[in-house]
Design a protein around this motif. Sequence first.
Motif, short mmCIF file in Angstrom:
data_model
loop_
_atom_site.label_atom_id
_atom_site.label_comp_id
_atom_site.label_asym_id
_atom_site.label_seq_id
_atom_site.Cartn_x
_atom_site.Cartn_y
_atom_site.Cartn_z
N ALA A 179 -4.42 7.26 -0.25
CA ALA A 179 -3.79 6.02 0.35
C ALA A 179 -4.56 4.96 -0.99
CB ALA A 179 -4.08 5.47 1.68
N THR A 180 -3.66 4.00 -1.20
CA THR A 180 -4.33 2.93 -2.06
C THR A 180 -3.24 1.57 -2.06
OG1 THR A 180 -4.92 2.86 -4.31
CG2 THR A 180 -3.09 3.93 -4.03
N VAL A 181 -3.72 0.67 -2.62
CA VAL A 181 -3.23 -0.54 -3.05
C VAL A 181 -2.62 -0.28 -4.17
CG1 VAL A 181 -3.36 -2.85 -3.30
CG2 VAL A 181 -4.60 -1.96 -1.26
N LEU A 182 -1.26 -0.79 -4.17
CA LEU A 182 -0.52 -0.74 -5.60
C LEU A 182 -0.52 -2.16 -6.23
CD1 LEU A 182 2.81 0.93 -4.58
CD2 LEU A 182 1.08 1.67 -5.53
N ASN A 183 -0.89 -2.09 -7.67
CA ASN A 183 -0.89 -3.20 -8.30
C ASN A 183 0.26 -3.40 -9.43
OD1 ASN A 183 -3.39 -4.36 -7.14
ND2 ASN A 183 -4.45 -2.56 -8.46
N THR B 257 -5.63 0.12 7.69
CA THR B 257 -6.56 1.22 7.30
C THR B 257 -6.07 2.04 6.24
OG1 THR B 257 -6.15 2.62 9.24
CG2 THR B 257 -7.99 0.92 9.37
N THR B 258 -4.62 2.53 6.34
CA THR B 258 -4.19 3.32 5.16
C THR B 258 -4.01 2.90 4.12
OG1 THR B 258 -2.08 2.68 6.09
CG2 THR B 258 -2.84 4.54 7.00
N THR B 259 -4.33 1.64 3.92
CA THR B 259 -4.03 0.89 2.42
C THR B 259 -5.52 0.71 1.70
OG1 THR B 259 -4.08 -1.48 3.44
CG2 THR B 259 -2.09 -0.06 3.19
N ALA B 260 -6.42 1.38 2.33
CA ALA B 260 -7.76 1.12 1.82
C ALA B 260 -7.61 1.93 0.47
CB ALA B 260 -8.91 1.85 2.52
N ALA B 261 -8.15 1.40 -0.67
CA ALA B 261 -8.34 1.99 -2.04
C ALA B 261 -9.16 3.13 -2.05
CB ALA B 261 -8.59 0.92 -3.13
N PRO B 262 -8.90 4.26 -2.79
CA PRO B 262 -9.65 5.42 -2.87
C PRO B 262 -10.82 5.05 -3.71
CG PRO B 262 -7.56 5.65 -4.16
CD PRO B 262 -7.32 4.31 -3.61
N THR B 263 -11.86 5.97 -3.66
CA THR B 263 -13.40 5.50 -4.14
C THR B 263 -12.77 5.82 -5.69
OG1 THR B 263 -13.67 7.99 -3.98
CG2 THR B 263 -14.34 6.41 -2.26
N THR B 264 -11.91 6.65 -6.11
CA THR B 264 -11.65 6.86 -7.63
C THR B 264 -10.35 6.64 -7.86
OG1 THR B 264 -11.25 9.12 -7.23
CG2 THR B 264 -13.53 8.30 -8.11
N GLY C 54 0.76 -1.08 -0.10
CA GLY C 54 0.13 -0.08 -0.01
C GLY C 54 0.84 1.18 0.17
N LEU C 55 0.60 2.20 -0.67
CA LEU C 55 0.86 3.69 -0.73
C LEU C 55 0.18 4.55 -0.01
CD1 LEU C 55 3.79 4.84 -1.86
CD2 LEU C 55 2.35 5.48 -3.89
N GLN C 56 0.86 5.47 0.90
CA GLN C 56 0.09 6.45 1.53
C GLN C 56 0.80 8.01 1.40
OE1 GLN C 56 -0.19 6.10 5.76
NE2 GLN C 56 -1.44 7.89 6.32
#
Length: 406
Positions: free
Chosen positions: A61-65, A164-171, A42-44
């Motif tokens: 914050a988002t998960v990296l793919n 919780t910081t790695t939750a994907a953003p809504t967009t 995850g990236l914050q």
Amino acid sequence: MAASSPETGLVIGRASDCGLVLSHQSVSPHHAALHFDGEQFGLQDLSSVNGTFVNGVRIVATVLNEGDVVHLGTVALEFADGQLQIPSASKKKASVSKKKASASKKKALLIAAAAVAIGAAIAVQASFFAGSDDAQQTAVVATTPTTTAAPTTTAAPTTTATPTTTAAPTTTATPTTTQPPASKVDWDLLSRSVVSIDAFCDEEDGLVNQGSGTVVLDGDHVLTNHHVLTDENGGICDLIDVWGMNSRGDELVFVAFGEVIPEALDPELDLAVIRLTDDEEGEPFKASWRASIEIVERELRLGEDLMLAGYPGAGGETITWTEGISSGSRDYDYDGDDNLSGEFYKTSAKMGSGLSGGAAFRTETGEFVGVPTVVFDSEEDIGDSLGYIRPAKYAIPLLSAAARAN
């Protein structure tokens, strides 16, 4: 702030105490943090000034793919094989200097390329994130364009709590050349695709043309007006700087140099396409996190709502949007010094010097419809000024010529 810890992960930034140091002015001292929970990275963003972007979308914050393109400020990184590394297309020079500062603007912002200073591949121990002695992953930014450290692989823990910081953003939509639907026009996304251009036409006198442009083709070209790139005698400017912003209220950051393409110039239509380069020797550059705008033939109806974007002098150094309507069209056959010809749309939107070469969009759909320009029929004209837009269809042959010239 600790450089690395179970709470913060691997901190990435410009400060020397970061676990991963990116020596570039657009990067904040403590810009972002990379986390690993034993199963995913995850990236914050750490409240950075210029923002953290994944595939062109600003994130908190988002998960990296696999294959994600990450921008910290203007520094581009790619997430591949469990690593953050410099994309192969960006493994160029460590720094690029500009010959001449732009007159009265952007004085301290010129950083032409990412100066990445990392002594070696940085291993990120899973103990930073999940407390496991067995799990280990690697986050890497390479110091040379030919080698990167290979990640180690171990079995992931069977159970871990996802931070919780790695939750994907809504967009998290990746920018594409297809414009958003009517109710979802992303004007911030379109703003990043409209750039400011400084064209140095006379280095001895320090004369600078300032105009606007639009990122086109595969993100490696910019569409603008011909007159933005020429001096009073019609000579082509030999040094072009392209600037852009990360959101509508941000100050400009240096994007790339520009190179004139002789095959993609048309003085009568007042259109031109320039190629982006990452140095003054012409090495190609792709603005991969600025959506490439689709240029196709579209006809405007009388009374349609329009939004114009660019960098007129009256609007300061941040991007300026003005609203108007399609006010009809005219065939321009003025036989004056500018030798312009062909069709223009008229608009009630406010315009000004510096907006020339920018972009006009349909308000309802966000579709690109043409290139706004400032036109004066004669010095004797009186009354209010009226904006002109060169329809997008006239740019299509020039874009084809620019693509072939590559």
